[in-house]
Design a protein around this motif. Structure first.
Motif, PDB file in Angstrom:
ATOM      1  N   VAL A  38       0.858  -1.181   0.000  1.00 18.28           N
ATOM      2  CA  VAL A  38       0.000   0.000   0.000  1.00 18.28           C
ATOM      3  C   VAL A  38       0.894   1.231   0.000  1.00 18.28           C
ATOM      4  O   VAL A  38       1.958   1.226   0.620  1.00 18.28           O
ATOM      5  N   ARG A  39       0.466   2.250  -0.746  1.00 15.12           N
ATOM      6  CA  ARG A  39       1.218   3.493  -0.805  1.00 15.12           C
ATOM      7  C   ARG A  39       0.228   4.634  -0.623  1.00 15.12           C
ATOM      8  O   ARG A  39      -0.891   4.587  -1.136  1.00 15.12           O
ATOM      9  N   PHE A  40       0.666   5.671   0.113  1.00 13.03           N
ATOM     10  CA  PHE A  40      -0.217   6.799   0.394  1.00 13.03           C
ATOM     11  C   PHE A  40       0.601   8.019   0.762  1.00 13.03           C
ATOM     12  O   PHE A  40       1.796   7.932   1.019  1.00 13.03           O
ATOM     13  N   ARG A  41      -0.086   9.162   0.774  1.00 14.15           N
ATOM     14  CA  ARG A  41       0.503  10.411   1.250  1.00 14.15           C
ATOM     15  C   ARG A  41       0.042  10.609   2.681  1.00 14.15           C
ATOM     16  O   ARG A  41      -1.138  10.447   2.985  1.00 14.15           O
ATOM     17  N   LEU A  42       0.969  10.994   3.523  1.00 10.04           N
ATOM     18  CA  LEU A  42       0.669  11.251   4.923  1.00 10.04           C
ATOM     19  C   LEU A  42       1.022  12.703   5.223  1.00 10.04           C
ATOM     20  O   LEU A  42       2.144  13.130   4.950  1.00 10.04           O
ATOM     21  N   LYS A  43       0.054  13.450   5.754  1.00  6.18           N
ATOM     22  CA  LYS A  43       0.264  14.874   6.016  1.00  6.18           C
ATOM     23  C   LYS A  43       0.132  15.164   7.508  1.00  6.18           C
ATOM     24  O   LYS A  43      -0.783  14.683   8.170  1.00  6.18           O
ATOM     25  N   ASN A  44       1.047  15.987   8.008  1.00  6.49           N
ATOM     26  CA  ASN A  44       1.013  16.456   9.390  1.00  6.49           C
ATOM     27  C   ASN A  44       0.053  17.641   9.460  1.00  6.49           C
ATOM     28  O   ASN A  44       0.350  18.703   8.927  1.00  6.49           O
ATOM     29  N   VAL A  45      -1.096  17.446  10.101  1.00  2.00           N
ATOM     30  CA  VAL A  45      -2.070  18.526  10.279  1.00  2.00           C
ATOM     31  C   VAL A  45      -2.109  18.987  11.734  1.00  2.00           C
ATOM     32  O   VAL A  45      -3.003  19.719  12.127  1.00  2.00           O
ATOM     33  N   SER A  46      -1.132  18.567  12.523  1.00  2.00           N
ATOM     34  CA  SER A  46      -1.053  18.970  13.926  1.00  2.00           C
ATOM     35  C   SER A  46      -0.502  20.389  14.021  1.00  2.00           C
ATOM     36  O   SER A  46       0.033  20.919  13.048  1.00  2.00           O
ATOM     37  N   PRO A  47      -0.575  20.981  15.192  1.00  2.00           N
ATOM     38  CA  PRO A  47      -0.031  22.332  15.340  1.00  2.00           C
ATOM     39  C   PRO A  47       1.496  22.388  15.416  1.00  2.00           C
ATOM     40  O   PRO A  47       2.070  23.472  15.403  1.00  2.00           O
ATOM     41  N   GLY A  48       2.160  21.240  15.466  1.00  2.00           N
ATOM     42  CA  GLY A  48       3.616  21.259  15.595  1.00  2.00           C
ATOM     43  C   GLY A  48       4.307  20.224  14.733  1.00  2.00           C
ATOM     44  O   GLY A  48       3.696  19.510  13.948  1.00  2.00           O
ATOM     45  N   THR A  49       5.613  20.132  14.897  1.00  2.00           N
ATOM     46  CA  THR A  49       6.445  19.163  14.188  1.00  2.00           C
ATOM     47  C   THR A  49       6.322  17.805  14.866  1.00  2.00           C
ATOM     48  O   THR A  49       6.289  17.720  16.092  1.00  2.00           O
ATOM     49  N   LEU A  50       6.271  16.740  14.072  1.00  2.00           N
ATOM     50  CA  LEU A  50       6.163  15.380  14.608  1.00  2.00           C
ATOM     51  C   LEU A  50       7.483  14.646  14.380  1.00  2.00           C
ATOM     52  O   LEU A  50       7.910  14.453  13.244  1.00  2.00           O
ATOM     53  N   GLY A  51       8.109  14.236  15.474  1.00  2.00           N
ATOM     54  CA  GLY A  51       9.423  13.629  15.380  1.00  2.00           C
ATOM     55  C   GLY A  51       9.440  12.139  15.155  1.00  2.00           C
ATOM     56  O   GLY A  51      10.367  11.615  14.561  1.00  2.00           O
ATOM     57  N   SER A  52       8.438  11.416  15.614  1.00  2.00           N
ATOM     58  CA  SER A  52       8.477   9.966  15.470  1.00  2.00           C
ATOM     59  C   SER A  52       7.111   9.466  15.018  1.00  2.00           C
ATOM     60  O   SER A  52       6.193   9.330  15.816  1.00  2.00           O
ATOM     61  N   VAL A  53       6.982   9.189  13.729  1.00  2.00           N
ATOM     62  CA  VAL A  53       5.749   8.656  13.164  1.00  2.00           C
ATOM     63  C   VAL A  53       6.080   7.313  12.529  1.00  2.00           C
ATOM     64  O   VAL A  53       7.056   7.195  11.798  1.00  2.00           O
ATOM     65  N   GLN A  54       5.252   6.312  12.833  1.00  2.00           N
ATOM     66  CA  GLN A  54       5.444   4.978  12.267  1.00  2.00           C
ATOM     67  C   GLN A  54       4.163   4.527  11.576  1.00  2.00           C
ATOM     68  O   GLN A  54       3.062   4.898  11.985  1.00  2.00           O
ATOM     69  N   ALA A  55       4.331   3.717  10.528  1.00  2.00           N
ATOM     70  CA  ALA A  55       3.200   3.156   9.790  1.00  2.00           C
ATOM     71  C   ALA A  55       3.349   1.646   9.718  1.00  2.00           C
ATOM     72  O   ALA A  55       4.459   1.127   9.626  1.00  2.00           O
ATOM     73  N   ARG A  56       2.221   0.965   9.778  1.00  2.00           N
ATOM     74  CA  ARG A  56       2.193  -0.484   9.555  1.00  2.00           C
ATOM     75  C   ARG A  56       0.854  -0.830   8.937  1.00  2.00           C
ATOM     76  O   ARG A  56      -0.064  -0.008   8.920  1.00  2.00           O
ATOM     77  N   ALA A  57       0.745  -2.035   8.437  1.00  2.00           N
ATOM     78  CA  ALA A  57      -0.496  -2.459   7.801  1.00  2.00           C
ATOM     79  C   ALA A  57      -0.779  -3.913   8.129  1.00  2.00           C
ATOM     80  O   ALA A  57       0.132  -4.679   8.414  1.00  2.00           O
ATOM     81  N   ARG A  58      -2.054  -4.243   8.084  1.00  2.00           N
ATOM     82  CA  ARG A  58      -2.504  -5.634   8.176  1.00  2.00           C
ATOM     83  C   ARG A  58      -3.101  -5.961   6.818  1.00  2.00           C
ATOM     84  O   ARG A  58      -3.747  -5.128   6.199  1.00  2.00           O
ATOM     85  N   PHE A  59      -2.883  -7.185   6.368  1.00  2.00           N
ATOM     86  CA  PHE A  59      -3.412  -7.627   5.088  1.00  2.00           C
ATOM     87  C   PHE A  59      -4.257  -8.882   5.307  1.00  2.00           C
ATOM     88  O   PHE A  59      -3.824  -9.993   5.002  1.00  2.00           O
ATOM     89  N   PRO A  60      -5.467  -8.737   5.853  1.00  2.00           N
ATOM     90  CA  PRO A  60      -6.301  -9.921   6.072  1.00  2.00           C
ATOM     91  C   PRO A  60      -6.922 -10.421   4.769  1.00  2.00           C
ATOM     92  O   PRO A  60      -7.385  -9.631   3.946  1.00  2.00           O
ATOM     93  N   ALA A  61      -6.890 -11.729   4.569  1.00  2.00           N
ATOM     94  CA  ALA A  61      -7.517 -12.346   3.405  1.00  2.00           C
ATOM     95  C   ALA A  61      -8.733 -13.135   3.884  1.00  2.00           C
ATOM     96  O   ALA A  61      -8.728 -13.685   4.990  1.00  2.00           O
ATOM     97  N   PRO A  62      -9.782 -13.179   3.076  1.00  2.00           N
ATOM     98  CA  PRO A  62     -10.967 -13.930   3.489  1.00  2.00           C
ATOM     99  C   PRO A  62     -10.647 -15.412   3.640  1.00  2.00           C
ATOM    100  O   PRO A  62      -9.822 -15.957   2.909  1.00  2.00           O
ATOM    101  N   ASP A  63     -11.293 -16.036   4.591  1.00  2.00           N
ATOM    102  CA  ASP A  63     -11.179 -17.487   4.809  1.00  2.00           C
ATOM    103  C   ASP A  63      -9.770 -17.951   5.153  1.00  2.00           C
ATOM    104  O   ASP A  63      -9.425 -19.093   4.890  1.00  2.00           O
ATOM    105  N   GLN A  64      -8.940 -17.076   5.694  1.00  2.00           N
ATOM    106  CA  GLN A  64      -7.607 -17.493   6.126  1.00  2.00           C
ATOM    107  C   GLN A  64      -7.438 -17.152   7.593  1.00  2.00           C
ATOM    108  O   GLN A  64      -7.825 -16.067   8.028  1.00  2.00           O
TER     109      GLN A  64
END
Length: 166
Positions: free
Chosen positions: A51-77
């Motif tokens: 998966v690919r996406f754009r991530l934007k900081n909409v907070s009032p300040g700078t963000l020093g540590s941001v992490q991303a992860r994903a789950r890929f569930p498949a039906p019937d598994q």
């Protein structure tokens, strides 16, 4: 007004310990799903969802540590494929207020076969997974910001403008 050194340090420490809410401080856009082809091994081809996406900081300040992860569930598994966790920003390379980053997260789980990668996706036994995208800031709880089906296509659909940082 002057603060003693100890008071200034305490103010900085308290701001560093602030509790973050990824669902309120980050926005996700331009979500694209696809399959990547890993290097063949011992006559087997491997494909993994990504998966690919754009991530934007909409907070009032700078963000020093941001992490991303994903789950890929498949039906019937029973097994849910997890992802290779991505470090979006660090204290030495923070995500400044109003700025965006392109983030790609791929699955740690893969389908494999001696068939060509395109034929793996056309196999009658192929199961279409979904993706759930989770983000966290610092030590915050993980927040799911998006979910979508994974498209049956090899490779990213288009190249995002990586140079602008917007």
């Amino acid at each position: 007004m002057r603060f003693p050194c100890g008071a200034a340090a305490a103010v900085l420490l308290l701001s560093a310990c602030q509790r973050h809410d990824p669902a309120k401080e980050l926005t996700l856009s331009g979500l694209e799903t696809y399959w990547i082809v890993d290097s063949p091994q011992q006559g087997q081809n491997f494909v993994a969802p990504a998966v690919r996406f754009r991530l934007k900081n909409v907070s009032p300040g700078t963000l020093g540590s941001v992490q991303a992860r994903a789950r890929f569930p498949a039906p019937d598994q029973d097994e849910v494929w997890g992802s290779i966790q991505e470090q979006v920003s660090t204290w030495s390379r923070p995500l400044e207020r109003g700025r965006e980053r392109v983030v790609t997260v791929r699955s740690a789980g893969r389908y494999h076969s001696a068939a060509d990668p395109e034929d793996i996706l056309r196999s009658p036994g192929f199961k279409d997974p979904r993706v759930e995208v989770y983000l966290r800031i610092g030590s915050s709880n993980w927040a799911m910001l998006a979910e979508a089906p994974v498209a049956r296509r090899i490779g990213a659909p288009e190249t995002l403008d990586l140079g602008s940082g917007r």
